[in-house]
Every structure is written in C-alpha cells, then in structure tokens.
Scaffold this motif. Structure first.
Motif, short mmCIF file in Angstrom:
data_model
loop_
_atom_site.label_atom_id
_atom_site.label_comp_id
_atom_site.label_asym_id
_atom_site.label_seq_id
_atom_site.Cartn_x
_atom_site.Cartn_y
_atom_site.Cartn_z
N PHE A 1 -7.68 -0.54 5.11
CA PHE A 1 -6.76 0.56 5.34
C PHE A 1 -5.33 0.03 5.29
CE2 PHE A 1 -10.68 1.62 7.52
CZ PHE A 1 -10.94 2.89 7.03
N VAL A 2 -4.53 0.62 4.42
CA VAL A 2 -3.12 0.27 4.33
C VAL A 2 -2.36 1.33 5.13
CG1 VAL A 2 -1.19 -0.29 2.82
CG2 VAL A 2 -3.55 -0.65 2.03
N VAL A 3 -1.69 0.90 6.19
CA VAL A 3 -1.06 1.82 7.13
C VAL A 3 0.45 1.61 7.13
CG1 VAL A 3 -1.05 2.60 9.54
CG2 VAL A 3 -3.14 1.65 8.54
N PRO A 4 1.23 2.67 7.12
CA PRO A 4 2.69 2.50 7.13
C PRO A 4 3.19 1.97 8.47
CG PRO A 4 2.12 4.81 7.33
CD PRO A 4 0.84 4.08 7.06
N GLY A 5 4.24 1.14 8.40
CA GLY A 5 4.86 0.64 9.62
C GLY A 5 4.15 -0.58 10.18
N GLU B 1 5.12 10.84 0.12
CA GLU B 1 4.76 10.04 1.30
C GLU B 1 3.29 10.19 1.65
OE1 GLU B 1 5.14 10.00 6.08
OE2 GLU B 1 6.26 11.48 4.93
N LEU B 2 2.66 9.07 2.05
CA LEU B 2 1.25 9.06 2.44
C LEU B 2 1.09 8.71 3.91
CD1 LEU B 2 -0.19 7.06 -0.62
CD2 LEU B 2 -0.06 9.56 -0.35
N SER B 3 0.04 9.23 4.50
CA SER B 3 -0.27 8.87 5.89
C SER B 3 -0.90 7.49 5.93
CB SER B 3 -1.23 9.90 6.50
OG SER B 3 -0.64 11.18 6.53
N PHE B 4 -1.80 7.21 5.01
CA PHE B 4 -2.33 5.85 4.81
C PHE B 4 -3.13 5.82 3.52
CE2 PHE B 4 -5.60 7.88 7.41
CZ PHE B 4 -6.79 7.49 6.80
N ILE B 5 -3.55 4.64 3.15
CA ILE B 5 -4.30 4.45 1.90
C ILE B 5 -5.62 3.76 2.25
CG2 ILE B 5 -4.30 3.44 -0.41
CD1 ILE B 5 -1.21 3.29 -0.18
N SER B 6 -6.73 4.37 1.85
CA SER B 6 -8.04 3.73 2.01
C SER B 6 -8.38 3.00 0.72
CB SER B 6 -9.12 4.78 2.31
OG SER B 6 -8.83 5.50 3.48
N VAL B 7 -8.85 1.78 0.84
CA VAL B 7 -9.14 0.94 -0.32
C VAL B 7 -10.53 0.34 -0.16
CG1 VAL B 7 -8.44 -1.09 -1.64
CG2 VAL B 7 -6.70 0.37 -0.57
N LYS C 1 10.38 -4.92 -1.56
CA LYS C 1 11.46 -5.92 -1.48
C LYS C 1 11.66 -6.41 -0.04
CE LYS C 1 13.82 -3.82 -5.43
NZ LYS C 1 15.06 -3.18 -5.95
N ILE C 2 10.56 -6.88 0.53
CA ILE C 2 10.56 -7.31 1.94
C ILE C 2 10.85 -8.80 2.02
CG2 ILE C 2 9.11 -7.62 3.98
CD1 ILE C 2 7.66 -5.05 3.17
N ASN C 3 11.82 -9.15 2.85
CA ASN C 3 12.13 -10.55 3.13
C ASN C 3 11.75 -10.94 4.55
OD1 ASN C 3 13.30 -11.08 0.57
ND2 ASN C 3 15.19 -10.05 1.24
N GLY C 4 11.71 -9.97 5.45
CA GLY C 4 11.39 -10.25 6.85
C GLY C 4 10.06 -9.64 7.24
N GLU C 5 10.11 -8.77 8.28
CA GLU C 5 8.88 -8.16 8.78
C GLU C 5 8.37 -7.08 7.82
OE1 GLU C 5 7.34 -6.05 12.94
OE2 GLU C 5 9.42 -5.78 12.28
N ASP C 6 7.04 -7.06 7.63
CA ASP C 6 6.44 -6.05 6.76
C ASP C 6 6.65 -4.65 7.33
OD1 ASP C 6 5.53 -8.04 5.13
OD2 ASP C 6 3.50 -8.09 5.96
N ASP C 7 6.83 -3.68 6.44
CA ASP C 7 6.92 -2.28 6.87
C ASP C 7 5.59 -1.56 6.66
OD1 ASP C 7 6.80 -2.04 4.15
OD2 ASP C 7 8.68 -0.92 3.93
N PHE C 8 4.52 -2.32 6.62
CA PHE C 8 3.16 -1.80 6.47
C PHE C 8 2.22 -2.84 7.07
CE2 PHE C 8 3.89 -4.69 3.03
CZ PHE C 8 2.69 -5.36 2.90
N ARG C 9 0.97 -2.48 7.17
CA ARG C 9 -0.05 -3.47 7.55
C ARG C 9 -1.37 -3.11 6.88
NH1 ARG C 9 0.30 -0.16 12.09
NH2 ARG C 9 -1.71 0.46 13.00
N VAL C 10 -2.14 -4.12 6.57
CA VAL C 10 -3.45 -3.94 5.94
C VAL C 10 -4.50 -4.38 6.94
CG1 VAL C 10 -4.94 -4.54 4.00
CG2 VAL C 10 -2.45 -4.43 3.68
N GLU C 11 -5.40 -3.47 7.27
CA GLU C 11 -6.42 -3.75 8.27
C GLU C 11 -7.80 -3.51 7.68
OE1 GLU C 11 -5.48 -1.36 11.65
OE2 GLU C 11 -3.92 -2.74 12.35
#
Length: 405
Positions: free
Chosen positions: A62-66, A223-229, A253-263
């Motif tokens: 699951f790819v989740v925003p934030g 915009e998506l709520s999340f992505i199922s893969v 174009k992320i250099n610092g903290e991710d603005d998403f997470r993959v779980e």
C-alpha cells in the motif's frame, strides 16, 4: 510422615471445613478464570487480525500519502499522491503485477425513501485482482467506464440488501451525492476488516468519482487516497517496495523526508500485532491481580487455621511429629486448595471462551500450555502464600500450644 498420609490428612481437614475452603478457593477460581479468558481473548484478537489481513490480497503493498510524522501532527490527509504516480508505478516498476489507485470518501447514498452514509471507493478494474475481490452478480468497472466517465456503480453485498431487499439491483439507479448512478454489479461478501465492514461500500469508476463527485483537490493532478499494488510474487515484495520508493522520490523530487510511505501486509500486521500483544499483556496483568488477591486470601485463611488448630499441632508435636511434618501438612493443604481452585477456574475460563467464540467473530482457542501454566501458577501461589502460615505452625512450641488450647 509419608506423603500419602499427609495428603489424606490435608484432604480430611479441607472437607471438614467445606465452607471456609470453598470461600478460600473462590479468589483462585476467579483469578484463574480471568487470566485464561483475558489471554484467550487477546490471542483471538491477534488471530482475527491475521485472518483479516490475509483477505487483503496476495503480495499486496500500500502506497499511502504523507509520512507517519505528518499524519500524527495534522488531522488532514496529505495530498501527495496522484494518478500519474500510480501509472508510473504500473509502467516503470518491473516487480509489480497490478496497480489499483483509489479515492475514498464517505457520502450520502439514496434510493427512493432509503438513504445512508456509506463508504464510496473510486477505483479501476485492477482493484479486483489486487485486493482479491469477486463479483457475485453483474460486472465490475471496466476501462470503458473510466474513459467515458460513466455513471455506473457496483454495490457491496450489504448495501445491496439494505437498499434493494426484495428486488434485483442490477439496472436500478441510485444517487450518490445527488448524482444518479446505474447499478451494474454486486460484490461477493468480504466481511469486516479491522472494524470496517467491506460489504458496506459502493464502487465507482475512478474518473467519475474524481470529476463528478469529489472534484479536483490537488494542484499536481488527480489526487488519490492511496494506491494498492500487487507484487509479482512474495519473494519480490521487498524489491517492489524499494523500487516504488526510489521512483516516487525521483518523481516528487525529494531530498529529505518522504511525503509518502510504502507498507506491506507484514508491516501493518506487525503494528497490529504489537498493539494486540500489549493489550493481551495488559488484560493478563489485570486478571493476575485477582490471582494475587486469591493468594492473599489463602494465606489469611491458613493463618486462621493455624490459630484454630493450635491444640492439634501441640498434640502432634508432643507425640513425635517434626517441624517438617507440620510444615509439609500445611503447605500441602494450601497447594491443594489453590490447585483445585485453579482447575475449577480453568474450566470456567475455557467455557467462557467457547461461549465468546460462538456469539462473536473472535476465533477463540486456548493452548494446553496456557492451561498448564495457569494451573501451575495457581499451585505456586498456594505454595508461596502458604509458607508463612506453615512456618508459623511448624515453630509452635508443643507445651505452649497445649496450654493455650
């Protein structure tokens, strides 16, 4: 004194004072039943969570925003995932089999005089494969529905029963947020997942959901709520996660903290397992207090028994009983009371779990090791709390004991 003689004497004393012995056992019975029931319920909650996560689909990520931090510090869901991200994952990540983007909302659904606020999911045809869902009647959303922004809806089994109890929903029209949709299919029953009823859901084409229901909410695309893969196999889950993270970092174009997470399912199950394990430990600790109180009750009653049996102790010591004989007799009495109370408590606790399993969705079960441990702890409590009264009885001076009697 032989062990058999000590056991017979202990049992005779216990049955001679049935009311007192029963009340002494009561604390152990309640404590043991509570411990077994609470641990059983906690373990059942863990098993239920595991079973429910298996229904999410095979090899799902699951790819989740934030990030986790951003979700903890704000009540709003971050708007960092868009449809182009899902398309990029599908086309550029070789270890991915299917991608199902989703827009989730909760909206008013009406049909004639019936209405209810239900979960609305805007998604794509890949949703069925990725999340292992099946259609019971009619069909699911297809590519043509997406391209044409068709106003079609697929109903969860419970929604179909609620809105169309005595008629076939296929071909009927209902309204979602005052927009009319034709029902084209009904999903197979899926059951609840972590308290959310998956059968109480209406599925719409993703494009229709975005353009006609929720509107554009992101400056970077749909915009998506999340992505199922779904990954190609269980062995490629780790590789798929790594590749998705790298791809999205480049795209965002992320250099610092991710603005998403993959779980993964394993990640989420681990979090839930930690919570349920902590809950089980807390429930077990609370129930163990009952055992402690029961042990104190055993000690109090045994102290009373020593004071009441002073003459008996004096006579036995006068005719040659040693301190060890007296000590073992009182210890055996305390252990027997605790062990019998533990066995009765075990029967009550296991019976309670069977009843809970019959009237609730919890897959209750109790392991033999837990029962052995509970009964052993009960006997140990009798031994521990019986030591002081037994020592007091063993150290009585026979002459003083006979005089005080």
């Amino acid at each position: 004194m032989k062990l058999n003689d000590a056991l017979k004497m202990a049992m005779t004393t216990i049955f001679a004072n049935k009311m007192r012995s029963s009340l002494t056992m009561l604390g152990i019975v309640i404590g043991n039943a509570s411990v077994i029931a609470m641990i059983g319920i906690g373990e059942a909650a863990q098993r239920l969570a595991s079973e429910q996560f298996e229904t999410l689909g095979a090899n799902v990520l699951f790819v989740v925003p934030g990030s986790r931090e951003s979700r903890r510090t704000t009540f709003e869901v971050p708007k960092t995932l868009v449809l182009d991200d899902a398309n990029a994952i599908a086309s550029q990540v070789p270890t991915v089999e299917e991608v199902a983007p989703q827009i989730n909302s909760r909206l008013l659904v009406t049909y004639r005089n019936r209405n209810n606020n239900v979960s609305i999911i805007g998604t794509t045809p890949e949703f069925l494969t990725v999340r292992s869902f099946d259609v019971a009647q009619g069909r699911f959303i297809n590519d043509s529905d997406l391209k044409r922004n068709n106003r079609v809806a697929v109903l969860g089994s419970q929604i179909a029963e609620e809105f169309f109890p005595n008629e076939n929903p296929i071909g009927k029209r209902l309204r979602v947020k005052n927009v009319s949709f034709e029902v084209i299919g009904i999903m197979e029953a899926k059951g609840s997942f972590l308290g959310t009823n998956q059968d109480e859901t209406v599925y719409l084409p993703l494009t229709t959901m975005a353009n006609q229901i929720v509107g554009k909410t992101s400056n970077y695309g749909l915009e998506l709520s999340f992505i199922s893969v779904s990954a190609n196999s269980s062995d490629s889950i780790a590789a798929a996660r790594f590749q998705i993270e790298n791809l999205l970092r480049l795209r965002h174009k992320i250099n610092g903290e991710d603005d998403f997470r993959v779980e993964t399912q394993k990640d989420i199950l681990s979090i839930v397992g930690t919570v349920t394990s902590g809950l089980t430990m807390m429930l077990g600790a609370i129930a163990a207090i009952s055992l402690l109180v029961g042990g104190i009750g055993v000690m109090n009653i045994m102290l009373v028994s020593v004071s009441e049996r002073t003459q008996e102790i004096g006579l036995r010591k006068a005719v040659g009983a040693t301190e060890n004989n007296i000590l073992s007799q009182f210890l055996i009495e305390a252990i027997i009371i605790s062990a019998i109370g533990g066995l009765i408590g075990t029967v009550i606790g296991v019976s309670g779990l069977i009843v809970i399993g019959l009237v609730s969705p919890l897959p209750t079960a109790i392991s033999a090791n837990t029962i052995i441990l509970a009964v052993g702890v009960s006997g140990g409590i009798g031994l521990f709390f019986g030591v002081i009264p037994a020592q007091q009885a063993a150290k009585l001076d026979p002459i003083v004991a006979l005089r005080s009697a």
